[in-house]
Motif scaffolding. Sequence first.
Motif, PDB file in Angstrom:
ATOM      1  N   SER A 194       0.831  -1.209   0.000  1.00 28.21           N
ATOM      2  CA  SER A 194       0.000   0.000   0.000  1.00 28.21           C
ATOM      3  C   SER A 194       0.859   1.250   0.000  1.00 28.21           C
ATOM      4  N   GLY A 195       2.165   1.076   0.063  1.00 25.22           N
ATOM      5  CA  GLY A 195       3.073   2.199  -0.104  1.00 25.22           C
ATOM      6  C   GLY A 195       2.895   3.279   0.935  1.00 25.22           C
ATOM      7  N   ILE A 196       2.972   4.525   0.474  1.00 24.99           N
ATOM      8  CA  ILE A 196       2.825   5.664   1.367  1.00 24.99           C
ATOM      9  C   ILE A 196       1.576   6.450   0.983  1.00 24.99           C
ATOM     10  N   LEU A 197       0.556   5.699   0.570  1.00 25.11           N
ATOM     11  CA  LEU A 197      -0.682   6.325   0.108  1.00 25.11           C
ATOM     12  C   LEU A 197      -1.400   7.056   1.238  1.00 25.11           C
ATOM     13  N   ASP A 198      -1.437   6.435   2.413  1.00 25.21           N
ATOM     14  CA  ASP A 198      -2.057   7.116   3.560  1.00 25.21           C
ATOM     15  C   ASP A 198      -1.329   8.438   3.827  1.00 25.21           C
ATOM     16  N   ASN A 199       0.007   8.402   3.778  1.00 29.35           N
ATOM     17  CA  ASN A 199       0.792   9.629   4.011  1.00 29.35           C
ATOM     18  C   ASN A 199       0.385  10.703   3.007  1.00 29.35           C
ATOM     19  N   ALA A 200       0.298  10.308   1.739  1.00 31.04           N
ATOM     20  CA  ALA A 200       0.009  11.279   0.685  1.00 31.04           C
ATOM     21  C   ALA A 200      -1.366  11.909   0.903  1.00 31.04           C
ATOM     22  N   ARG A 201      -2.342  11.062   1.210  1.00 28.99           N
ATOM     23  CA  ARG A 201      -3.705  11.588   1.350  1.00 28.99           C
ATOM     24  C   ARG A 201      -3.852  12.409   2.623  1.00 28.99           C
ATOM     25  N   GLU A 202      -3.069  12.077   3.647  1.00 35.16           N
ATOM     26  CA  GLU A 202      -3.157  12.874   4.870  1.00 35.16           C
ATOM     27  C   GLU A 202      -2.524  14.245   4.643  1.00 35.16           C
ATOM     28  N   VAL A 203      -1.396  14.264   3.932  1.00 40.08           N
ATOM     29  CA  VAL A 203      -0.771  15.550   3.600  1.00 40.08           C
ATOM     30  C   VAL A 203      -1.741  16.396   2.778  1.00 40.08           C
ATOM     31  N   LYS A 204      -2.366  15.771   1.789  1.00 36.55           N
ATOM     32  CA  LYS A 204      -3.298  16.508   0.929  1.00 36.55           C
ATOM     33  C   LYS A 204      -4.473  17.066   1.743  1.00 36.55           C
ATOM     34  N   MET A 205      -4.992  16.263   2.648  1.00 42.02           N
ATOM     35  CA  MET A 205      -6.106  16.705   3.489  1.00 42.02           C
ATOM     36  C   MET A 205      -5.705  17.934   4.310  1.00 42.02           C
ATOM     37  N   ARG A 206      -4.498  17.877   4.865  1.00 41.55           N
ATOM     38  CA  ARG A 206      -4.050  19.008   5.693  1.00 41.55           C
ATOM     39  C   ARG A 206      -3.812  20.256   4.841  1.00 41.55           C
ATOM     40  N   ILE A 207      -3.151  20.074   3.701  1.00 38.98           N
ATOM     41  CA  ILE A 207      -2.847  21.231   2.849  1.00 38.98           C
ATOM     42  C   ILE A 207      -4.138  21.939   2.446  1.00 38.98           C
ATOM     43  N   LYS A 208      -5.156  21.161   2.085  1.00 34.58           N
ATOM     44  CA  LYS A 208      -6.435  21.758   1.703  1.00 34.58           C
ATOM     45  C   LYS A 208      -6.979  22.618   2.856  1.00 34.58           C
ATOM     46  N   ALA A 209      -6.919  22.083   4.060  1.00 40.90           N
ATOM     47  CA  ALA A 209      -7.483  22.797   5.210  1.00 40.90           C
ATOM     48  C   ALA A 209      -6.652  24.040   5.539  1.00 40.90           C
ATOM     49  N   PHE A 210      -5.313  23.912   5.506  1.00 44.14           N
ATOM     50  CA  PHE A 210      -4.464  25.078   5.816  1.00 44.14           C
ATOM     51  C   PHE A 210      -4.673  26.182   4.781  1.00 44.14           C
ATOM     52  N   ALA A 211      -4.689  25.787   3.517  1.00 39.12           N
ATOM     53  CA  ALA A 211      -4.799  26.790   2.454  1.00 39.12           C
ATOM     54  C   ALA A 211      -6.169  27.475   2.518  1.00 39.12           C
ATOM     55  N   TYR A 212      -7.192  26.695   2.757  1.00 38.81           N
ATOM     56  CA  TYR A 212      -8.538  27.263   2.890  1.00 38.81           C
ATOM     57  C   TYR A 212      -8.577  28.273   4.040  1.00 38.81           C
ATOM     58  N   THR A 213      -8.067  27.845   5.169  1.00 40.67           N
ATOM     59  CA  THR A 213      -8.174  28.694   6.353  1.00 40.67           C
ATOM     60  C   THR A 213      -7.360  29.980   6.170  1.00 40.67           C
ATOM     61  N   PHE A 214      -6.209  29.857   5.517  1.00 36.93           N
ATOM     62  CA  PHE A 214      -5.461  31.087   5.224  1.00 36.93           C
ATOM     63  C   PHE A 214      -6.293  32.035   4.361  1.00 36.93           C
ATOM     64  N   LEU A 215      -6.849  31.511   3.303  1.00 43.75           N
ATOM     65  CA  LEU A 215      -7.548  32.402   2.367  1.00 43.75           C
ATOM     66  C   LEU A 215      -8.803  33.007   2.991  1.00 43.75           C
ATOM     67  N   MET A 216      -9.302  32.409   4.047  1.00 45.22           N
ATOM     68  CA  MET A 216     -10.470  32.969   4.715  1.00 45.22           C
ATOM     69  C   MET A 216     -10.080  33.927   5.849  1.00 45.22           C
ATOM     70  N   THR A 217      -8.800  33.955   6.210  1.00 44.54           N
ATOM     71  CA  THR A 217      -8.401  34.791   7.349  1.00 44.54           C
ATOM     72  C   THR A 217      -7.265  35.753   7.031  1.00 44.54           C
ATOM     73  N   ASN A 218      -6.427  35.411   6.068  1.00 45.10           N
ATOM     74  CA  ASN A 218      -5.180  36.128   5.776  1.00 45.10           C
ATOM     75  C   ASN A 218      -4.173  36.012   6.920  1.00 45.10           C
ATOM     76  N   ASP A 219      -4.363  35.048   7.790  1.00 47.76           N
ATOM     77  CA  ASP A 219      -3.412  34.845   8.884  1.00 47.76           C
ATOM     78  C   ASP A 219      -2.286  33.934   8.377  1.00 47.76           C
ATOM     79  N   THR A 220      -1.089  34.478   8.285  1.00 50.50           N
ATOM     80  CA  THR A 220       0.013  33.750   7.629  1.00 50.50           C
ATOM     81  C   THR A 220       0.509  32.555   8.442  1.00 50.50           C
ATOM     82  N   LYS A 221      -0.002  32.403   9.653  1.00 46.55           N
ATOM     83  CA  LYS A 221       0.423  31.214  10.401  1.00 46.55           C
ATOM     84  C   LYS A 221       0.025  29.933   9.637  1.00 46.55           C
TER      85      LYS A 221
END
Length: 764
Positions: A194-221
């Motif tokens: 199964s490789g590192i598929l879980d890793n990839a999808r977890e990273v993708k899930m987080r990136i989506k949430a971080f990027a969304y939250t930034f664009l809704m707040t402009n908070d660079t954290k």
Amino acid sequence: MTANYNAIGGNSLSPYGSGDPYYNESSGFISPPQPPKKRTSNWVKIGVPVLILVIIGAVVGGVLGSRASSSKSSTNSHGAGNAGGEAAASSAASVKLEVGRFATATNTFTSPTFNPSVNADLAWPKDPFQPSNPSPTNVRTDRPRIIAPQYKWKTLPNLIKSDPYLKGWNTTIFGNASDYYGLQPVKYFMDGDSGILDNAREVKMRIKAFAYTFLMTNDTKWVDRAWVELQNAAGNGTTPFGPDDDKWNSAHFLDTAEFTAAFAIAYDWLYAQWSDTQKSQIRSTMIKYGLQPGVVQSTTSAGWWRNNITGNWNCVCNSGLTLGSLAILGDDTSGIAEQLLGLTIPNAKANCALATIDDGTWAETANYWYFGTTGHAEMSSALLTATGSHYGLLDINPNFYKTGIYHMYVAGATSLFNYGDHGPNKFSTTANCMILYGDQYNHPEFTLFQREQYDAAEPWSMFWYNPTVSGAFWDGAALDHFFDNGLDQWASMRSSWTDNAALYVAMKAGKNQGLQTHNDLDVGDFVLDALGTRWAGELGSGDYRSPNYFSNDTQDSDRWKYYRKMTEGQNTILVNQANQNVLAAPTVNHDSSGTTQGSSTVFNVPQDSTAFWTADITSAYFGVSSVKRGVRLLNGRKQVLIQDEIASQDAIQWRMHTNATVSIADSGTSATLSLDGQTLQLTMLSPPDSAKFTTSDAVRFPTDPTPPVPDQPNPGVTVLIISLPAGTYTLQVLFNPQWSGMPASDFVTPPTVSLDNWSLTSHN
Ligand SMILES: *[C@@H]1O[C@H](CO)[C@@H](O)[C@H](O)[C@H]1NC(C)=O
Ligand SMILES: *[C@@H]1O[C@H](CO)[C@@H](O)[C@H](O)[C@H]1NC(C)=O
Ligand SMILES: *[C@@H]1O[C@H](CO)[C@@H](O)[C@H](O)[C@H]1NC(C)=O
Ligand SMILES: *[C@@H]1O[C@H](CO)[C@@H](O)[C@H](O)[C@H]1NC(C)=O
Ligand SMILES: *[C@@H]1O[C@H](CO)[C@@H](O)[C@H](O)[C@H]1NC(C)=O
Ligand SMILES: *[C@@H]1O[C@H](CO)[C@@H](O)[C@H](O)[C@H]1NC(C)=O
Ligand SMILES: *[C@@H]1O[C@H](CO)[C@@H](O)[C@H](O)[C@H]1NC(C)=O
Ligand SMILES: *[C@@H]1O[C@H](CO)[C@@H](O)[C@H](O)[C@H]1NC(C)=O
């Protein structure tokens, strides 16, 4: 009017309804993202105060009045006339928010519809990017390009203020992003095949949430946190991340594709925040570990998933490469993005888009549907937003839209009819393609269905959701659907769309080959839900790392030596303790009273409402003259009959896997199953001589061929069995869920009717 409102109140249950209608705390699949307090339904909250509803009726009636007046009179209880106008529209917005989620039925009492004309101020504006001659390499000039263009970000805060679903999802995404913020970056873990598929999808899930939250707040954290995750997955973090020459595990290309998608979203959504150096770092990592291996896969035999693979692999791999290419197009001058887009789009059209077969069934399994459709939806949506066209991905297969129907009917009252393999963890994968498909295919019921589900809250929904949707997915929805393509013949039958305690039975025939080797040898297999619990269920995936688990689907494949994949591990007939014939080609027959649910969440099933499905499954067996199996609903969908007609030269077994505690009567011909505080009675009708229920653990027979490695245990699972010697039999097993308040005298004992003679009225 009173009748409808009482029904919504949730207290006037059908005579034998067992608990809260619709959303309750113990809900399985159909559950709200944020469940109401224990044992309270949103329907109670909004249904009881009739006064509030009258006010809503007046306001919404004003907005939707002209529509409502043409809808069924029994469901049009507002009738406030068309006061119309902008004022009404804006009060409709506040009412919409006030009423909250799960409330559409009270809001409009109309069948599902998108209604942009009267709800203009609650809708997305038209995309200003409308190229007259779209091309995959001619991208919009503003960022983001991928799935969520700038004009939608500008509109979103307003829509959130007026739409309770968007509002709830936004809150959940912020909460999720905060949770991920505090976690260590995703740790590299190579999980065998199964490789590192879980890793990839977890990273993708987080990136989506971080990027969304930034664009809704402009908070660079959030940008900083996203950068830490990217650095880590590039091997530039504080802990090692895979081998230098192949960090994203291109040998298992799903992993590579999902990492590429994650980097694409980060690059594109946070474009304005990255320094030129960061941009070039993200690009170089994505090209080295994602796109370059992608070219190798797409131009050599390494890319096996490109050749006639009508399943999730083709969708996920092409989608990841497409998102990556679209993200860097114009910034990278090597030409790799242009090259890949020329390869991924035609290939996905010729393969991924065909993974929905002509009856809507996803050719793999109900769980793999999630991975495949997520890839298909992401790729289609990204191409649409970035370049103005989906290039046929959404419509080259005229039946693709039916996959939304498939998903709704494969979802049972407690959980999916989850035959075959269940797949790895989902992380960034959801059923939210339903929201995109609802809009793109003009099937609002897909959107209405998915918006109630636990996985609806994630960034894609925010942009795919069409907030002008109204109505209720169950309003007018047929209780039964039959899927007839020879590859996957199956039946779905239920007593309600909006009661977690409803009866749901699904049974399949279909082929044992040609299913991307994610199937079981399971012709005749079924699941049964009632009283909020699954009584007959599936064992799911074996360990994907087991040797030869995916080797092939020929008769002698090692895959068919693992208990969970063998015929004896299924809820069907077993002959001679042997696997089914992989060349099975059953035929089916069926009928339904065609019952549809109305607008109310409480549905009283008419007494003559029924459905049946029969299959000639002889070809699935060796050493038999004939095997036929049928399932039907009885007594206003409160009882189920499963009947088998078998003429066999070898010994047979009737088998069903259950989590219930089984107690067998002295006679041996009836059994009482107990699970989750509920009871199901099974009775053999006209039992053949010597037919008795017995039980065993869910383990292989000692005489079975030895698998390469031992099976996974199935703790808590009991197999309920009827064993019979060679002979000719009619076996009828009657399932009587013990509905609360239903006296024993109200259960029916049906006559014996041969399967060939079953009709809608044959058991009255
Ligand atoms: C989105 O949710 C967050 C967290 O609850 C909230 O602070 C923010 O105001 C919401 N956005 C909008 C536009 O309402
Ligand atoms: C996101 O937040 C919701 C609500 O708190 C929670 O139920 C869900 O499990 C979270 N999802 C993930 C993936 O953490
Ligand atoms: C974030 O910044 C952009 C660009 O300056 C601006 O258009 C937007 O309104 C800001 N959003 C918030 C939530 O402050
Ligand atoms: C990671 O480090 C390598 C080697 O210095 C560099 O080429 C690459 O651009 C970096 N990637 C990221 C995302 O930092
Ligand atoms: C794909 O399927 C088509 C039609 O069945 C067949 O002609 C073609 O040879 C197959 N291609 C590969 C690479 O297997
Ligand atoms: C037993 O319960 C688990 C957890 O709900 C479920 O995944 C599984 O399918 C059930 N097994 C059977 C045989 O019903
Ligand atoms: C199928 O796989 C089995 C191992 O599981 C192997 O022995 C057999 O040769 C394979 N058959 C074909 C046609 O590839
Ligand atoms: C089906 O019904 C017909 C008419 O009642 C009857 O003659 C026939 O024997 C039945 N067939 C079977 C297989 O029972």
